[in-house]
Write an enzyme that holds these catalytic residues in place. Structure first.
Site, PDB file in Angstrom:
ATOM      1  N   CYS A 103      -1.929 -11.654  -8.390  1.00 51.06           N
ATOM      2  CA  CYS A 103      -0.739 -10.949  -7.932  1.00 51.06           C
ATOM      3  C   CYS A 103      -0.226 -11.608  -6.654  1.00 51.06           C
ATOM      4  O   CYS A 103      -0.976 -11.764  -5.688  1.00 51.06           O
ATOM      5  CB  CYS A 103      -1.100  -9.489  -7.679  1.00 51.06           C
ATOM      6  N   GLU A 104       1.018 -12.005  -6.655  1.00 50.40           N
ATOM      7  CA  GLU A 104       1.552 -12.687  -5.486  1.00 50.40           C
ATOM      8  C   GLU A 104       1.788 -11.744  -4.313  1.00 50.40           C
ATOM      9  O   GLU A 104       1.980 -12.185  -3.189  1.00 50.40           O
ATOM     10  CB  GLU A 104       2.838 -13.450  -5.815  1.00 50.40           C
ATOM     11  N   HIS A 105       1.750 -10.445  -4.564  1.00 52.67           N
ATOM     12  CA  HIS A 105       1.946  -9.484  -3.473  1.00 52.67           C
ATOM     13  C   HIS A 105       0.661  -9.187  -2.707  1.00 52.67           C
ATOM     14  O   HIS A 105       0.710  -8.888  -1.514  1.00 52.67           O
ATOM     15  CB  HIS A 105       2.517  -8.169  -4.008  1.00 52.67           C
ATOM     16  N   HIS A 106      -0.494  -9.220  -3.409  1.00 55.66           N
ATOM     17  CA  HIS A 106      -1.757  -8.841  -2.775  1.00 55.66           C
ATOM     18  C   HIS A 106      -2.844  -9.901  -2.885  1.00 55.66           C
ATOM     19  O   HIS A 106      -3.923  -9.734  -2.325  1.00 55.66           O
ATOM     20  CB  HIS A 106      -2.280  -7.539  -3.399  1.00 55.66           C
ATOM     21  N   GLN A 155       3.702 -10.420 -13.377  1.00 53.58           N
ATOM     22  CA  GLN A 155       3.608 -10.346 -14.837  1.00 53.58           C
ATOM     23  C   GLN A 155       4.976 -10.529 -15.481  1.00 53.58           C
ATOM     24  O   GLN A 155       5.100 -11.207 -16.511  1.00 53.58           O
ATOM     25  CB  GLN A 155       2.996  -9.009 -15.251  1.00 53.58           C
ATOM     26  N   HIS A 215      -3.932  -4.653 -13.590  1.00 51.44           N
ATOM     27  CA  HIS A 215      -3.708  -5.205 -12.258  1.00 51.44           C
ATOM     28  C   HIS A 215      -4.683  -4.597 -11.259  1.00 51.44           C
ATOM     29  O   HIS A 215      -4.689  -3.384 -11.060  1.00 51.44           O
ATOM     30  CB  HIS A 215      -2.270  -4.922 -11.808  1.00 51.44           C
ATOM     31  N   CYS A 239      -4.550  -4.727  -8.162  1.00 53.14           N
ATOM     32  CA  CYS A 239      -3.844  -4.114  -7.034  1.00 53.14           C
ATOM     33  C   CYS A 239      -3.531  -2.646  -7.320  1.00 53.14           C
ATOM     34  O   CYS A 239      -3.266  -1.881  -6.395  1.00 53.14           O
ATOM     35  CB  CYS A 239      -2.572  -4.887  -6.681  1.00 53.14           C
TER      36      CYS A 239
END
Length: 189
Positions: free
Chosen positions: A78-81, A120, A148, A150
């Site tokens: 995940c590019e956010h976390h 995704q 996910h 996250c």
């Protein structure tokens, strides 16, 4: 194309461990920065790849019915976390003018797109767009389902929840019958 800077990753991991209050010199953590850097090198190996390249070799076969490779396992970050998500992709297309790809190329495309900091939704669209551009089929339909971390290990904390995304191109965009056919094939055991 840049190479992965393993030393820089090692330094960053060491800083994170120190920032959370760990002793980076304790036995279990001494080689952790090196291990994480090697893992990131592998997990992000798709960053400098162009997934369209997997479709540069095309075969000619008089077949203009659905081709589906389902249950393609993948993992991504995940590019956010920067925590993992993983699942499976189902990739279908209807060849046009006899243009077909080797079946393994569909899986390689999914893997390449997934091996980078990612969303995704972007995996789903990029796979569909790569096939559409390179094979120029009648249509492409991609379904991705993933869990996910996250969502399961932080924040909402709902283990087992799945996210499903789809991308329809060409004939699949407006033809409910074609989409239902692919969905029923995906659901077959």
């Amino acid at each position: 194309m840049s190479e992965v800077n393993l030393k820089k990753i090692e330094e960053a991991v060491k800083m994170i461990l120190e920032a959370v209050g760990e002793d980076v010199n304790r036995e279990g953590l001494i080689d952790t920065p090196k291990r994480v850097s090697k893992m990131y090198e592998e997990m992000f190996s798709g960053i400098n790849e162009d997934p369209r390249e997997f479709f540069s070799t095309v075969f000619h076969e008089e077949h203009e019915e659905v081709v589906l490779v389902k249950d393609i396992p993948f993992y991504s970050m995940c590019e956010h976390h920067l925590v993992p998500f993983y699942g499976k992709a189902h990739v279908a297309y209807i060849p046009k003018d006899g243009r077909v790809a080797g079946l393994s190329k569909l899986g390689r495309c999914v893997e390449s797109v997934a091996r980078r900091p990612q969303l995704q939704e972007r995996i789903t669209s990029t796979v569909a767009d790569s096939i559409m551009e390179m094979l120029q089929p009648h249509g492409v339909y991609v379904v991705v389902e993933a869990e996910h971390m996250c969502m399961t290990m932080r924040g909402l904390k709902k283990p087992g929840s799945k996210t499903i995304t789809s991308a329809a191109r060409g004939n699949y965009e407006n033809d409910d019958v074609l989409r239902r056919e692919v969905i029923s094939l995906i659901q077959m055991s």
